[in-house]
Each structure stands twice: as C-alpha cells, then as structure tokens.
Design an enzyme around this catalytic site. Structure first.
Site: not given
Ligand code: PLP
Length: 434
Positions: A150, A245, A273
């Site tokens: 994701y 990411d 986060k």
């Molecule tokens: C949570 C997450 C996102 C998205 O971040 P948001 O602050 O919810 O937009 C993107 N990549 C990874 C790996 C994530 O865990």
C-alpha cells in the site's frame, strides 16, 4: 472457556448512526468502519500512554496506536509540551520557520541514505510527489509496484494495494483511469524471476520500482533479504530508481527505517506516520542530485499550503528526539519479542493454528500456522478467526485495528507488565476461539 458478555457500546452506536448521515459509511477513512469485524466502531474519547478510552468509558490497551504514528504512545509528555509551546506562537504561517530546519536536521544528520528532504502533509502526498519526481528525473512513465503493498491512495498506486481494499473485498479502486493503471506494472513480492522478466520486457521505460521494504499493509509479508538485494541490483543495472516507501517502517524498525535495518540504499524514500508525532506530516527524500529536480530548484512541481506546519513539525521533533536516543529501538524490539514469544509459545503448546509474525515493534496475527508468508496471495482469505479474536480481545480490554490484514504496534508506553497482561488476555482469547 466461555465467550464473555460484550462491552457497552450505546454511546458509540449513537455517534456512529449520526456519523453515517455526515460521512460515507460514517467514517473519514474506510477501515475504521469495522466492516470486517463485529459491531460498530468505537468512538474514542481519550488516550494516555498505551491506553485508550471510548465514549462509553471502556478502557483498552491499544495496539493500533493510530495505525502506527504513536510510537511513544498517547499523550507523551515531551510531545504534548512541544506541541503546546509551538501552538502558543500561532498555528500556521505559510512561511518558513525554524522548526522545519530543526526536524530536517534531526533526520538528515542520522540518515545516510538521503541528502535532502521535503515535508508534506500525509504519506499519500509524499508518495504521490516522489513518484512524480521519479518520472520527472528519469523521463520515463512506467513504474513497478508489488502486489499487496500500500502506498496511499493516489491513482497510479491503487492497484492491488493492500488492507483497505482487501478488507472491503476489492483489489483495486474504481475511478482510476485505465491509461493511468496501465503504467503501473504489478508484480508479486519476493519473486526475482518475475522482476527480471518484467524489466526485460519494459526496457528503458521504467522510472522506478516502489516497494514497502517491510510490507505491513496486507499482513506482514517479510521479504527475503536476497530478494531486496536483487531488487537493488536490478534497478541499478537498468537505470530504474529504487523507491522505498517507508511510511510505516521509517522510524519504526530503526531510525532510518528498513534501509538501515537491511543495510540497503534506496534512491528515493518516503516517510509518514511516526515522523509527525501524531500530527499530519509526510516527507520524501533523495540524493542532492535527484532533489535538485524539485521546484523551485527544478521542473518537478510540488507544493502545500500547510506543508512544514509548525505545530506538526514540533510534534515530529519531540517524538523523533526520543526515538534517536541510544537503545530506543533495541528496547522496542526486546519488549515486543517478549510479548510475541509468550503468545506464540502458548499457541504452539496448545496446537492452535495461529502465530504472531513480528519485526521490530510490529506484529501481525497469522491464522495460517504456516511460517514465512512472503506474498499477498499466500494469506488465508478466511478472516473468521481474526473476527472472533478481535471480538474476544475487545471484550477483555485489548484494542486491535479492525482488520485482519492490518498489523499491530507496540509503543514505548507498553511496559513489560502491560505486555504480560495483554499476552495473558490473548492466550485466554485463543482458548475461546479455538
Ligand atoms: C500509511 C501508509 C501510506 C499512506 O499514508 P497516509 O498518511 O495514510 O496518506 C503510504 N504508504 C505506506 C507504506 C503506508 O503505510
């Protein structure tokens, strides 16, 4: 052992009914709707340390921790104090502040993988911006992404994209134009041959390969290091940028994330986060050369009204200052291992088809009883076990995110005593459901 009576939820239920008249599904982010577990979502009133309280005054040990950001737990005194101090000077200026420099310095001084950083307001925004940068820098359009990872909800990346979609029984989003999805080449995780084949078939067309180096949004799909190393090598050989990411793994498994944990240098990195101490912050970073393409230095445009917001920067500084202290990550991992080992030893002794998969202070509930799941399609799609366990844990005061595809988080506020209590409750619940 018997299923115990459910917790009181009348106030939360009333609030949820009202919320449904305001928001699609009654929520502002889909997984919060409790669609794949029993009952309606709990409305949270307050958090302190590792505990949260809902509107019906039920108390829970919290393993969701706002889905990861709260590595120090709720209401940490250092974070609270720093936020209030910043707020006293005003909430936002849309002009540079000293706090942006401070947070950047705190990160870049300790991070050998990137020279420059740009702050944005969410993980999604960070990834979306870094993807544009990858395309702008290389002049290529196609990207590789891995199934189950994701990367936020921008168009190009909502293809086979993990928990939020899978929980709701979909794999990709509606509303993403075909011509956009076409440039996203989706590959299985942990599969070097599939990667080689794809790169050969799309020679000189691929801008970057984006991966969660520790995929944690669709179960915890720990990759073999040999795969990550091969990915690095194949990217280098083919002029493809390797994009980690690290929105979940950054500042979680080590200060500089999975790159530090595995000792692999990515070309582009995103954070989110934890970086914002509970307030909305995301960031992307790379070498000086790549970052020189970002406006106003270069042609890749990216901006934000609230980017580098001083209150959010203050929260990030306070939180990362704690994370940067010697021994912080060792301690996190040690307590988490302690917690996980109690539960896994118990499940094994009873022959339950269950285990907690773990790395750093992340854990995931696997009902497969099968070790080493590396790929999205290896997860057992039957979530009945999770649903039952979630209900029993909630009834006994343990809060997990409401999806079996999501991971749990241990914060520094989860003491060994609390973890021992929580592990005891887990074991009791396993007896009930198996
Ligand atoms: C949570 C997450 C996102 C998205 O971040 P948001 O602050 O919810 O937009 C993107 N990549 C990874 C790996 C994530 O865990």
């Amino acid at each position: 052992m018997e299923t115990i009576q459910g917790i009181k939820r009348t106030t939360s239920e009333g609030l949820f009914e009202k919320a449904k008249t305001f928001f699609p599904g009654g929520v502002n982010s889909p997984v919060r709707a409790f669609k794949s577990v029993e009952g309606s979502p709990l409305f949270i009133k307050k958090g302190d340390g590792c505990k949260i309280w809902d509107e019906d005054d039920n108390e829970f040990i919290d393993f969701c921790c706002s889905w990861g950001p709260l590595i120090l737990g709720h209401n940490h005194p250092a974070v609270y104090t720093k936020i209030v101090a910043a707020l006293q000077n005003g909430a936002s200026f849309g002009a540079p502040t000293r706090l942006e420099n401070e947070l950047a310095e705190l990160i870049l001084d300790r991070n050998p993988f990137i020279d420059k950083i740009r702050f944005v307001s969410s993980g999604t925004e960070a990834v979306m911006s870094a993807l544009r940068l990858a395309r702008g820098y290389t002049g290529k359009d196609k990207i590789i992404k891995f199934e189950g990872c994701y990367h936020g909800h921008s168009d190009s990346l909502l293809v086979k994209a993990g928990s939020g979609l899978v929980t709701l029984g979909e794999s990709s989003s509606a509303g993403v134009p075909e011509h956009v999805a076409m440039d996203t080449l989706v590959l299985p995780l942990n599969d070097i041959e599939a990667l080689k084949k794809c790169v050969a078939e799309n020679k000189n067309e691929i801008a970057c390969a984006i991966i969660e180096p520790i995929p944690a949004n669709n179960g915890l799909l720990l990759q073999e290091k040999t795969f990550l190393l091969a990915l690095r090598e194949i990217c280098t050989e083919n002029g493809i940028l390797l994009f980690f990411d690290e929105v979940i793994s950054g500042f979680r498994v080590a200060f500089s994330g999975a790159a530090e944990y595995y000792g692999i240098k990515p070309d582009l990195v995103t954070y989110g986060k934890i970086i914002g101490g509970g307030l909305p912050v995301g960031a992307y970073g790379a070498s000086k050369e790549i970052m020189a393409c970002v406006s106003p230095d270069g042609p890749v445009y990216q901006a934000g009204t609230l980017s580098g917001n001083p209150v959010a920067m203050a929260a990030g500084i306070a939180q990362l200052t704690e994370c940067a202290k010697p021994g912080f990550y060792e301690d996190q991992a040690e307590r988490t291992t302690y917690f996980v080992s109690i539960i896994n030893a118990y499940a094994k002794s009873k022959g339950y088809n269950f285990e907690l998969v773990t790395v750093g202070s992340i854990f995931w509930l696997s009902f497969d009883g099968k070790k080493s799941i590396h790929k999205a399609d290896e997860i057992n799609p039957d979530m009945t076990g999770f649903k039952n366990l979630h209900r029993e844990l909630l009834n006994r005061g343990v809060y997990l995110g409401p999806s079996g595809y999501e991971v749990g988080f241990v914060s520094s506020a989860h003491s060994k005593e609390i973890l021992e209590t929580a592990a005891g409750i887990f074991c009791e619940c396993l007896d009930v459901i198996f």
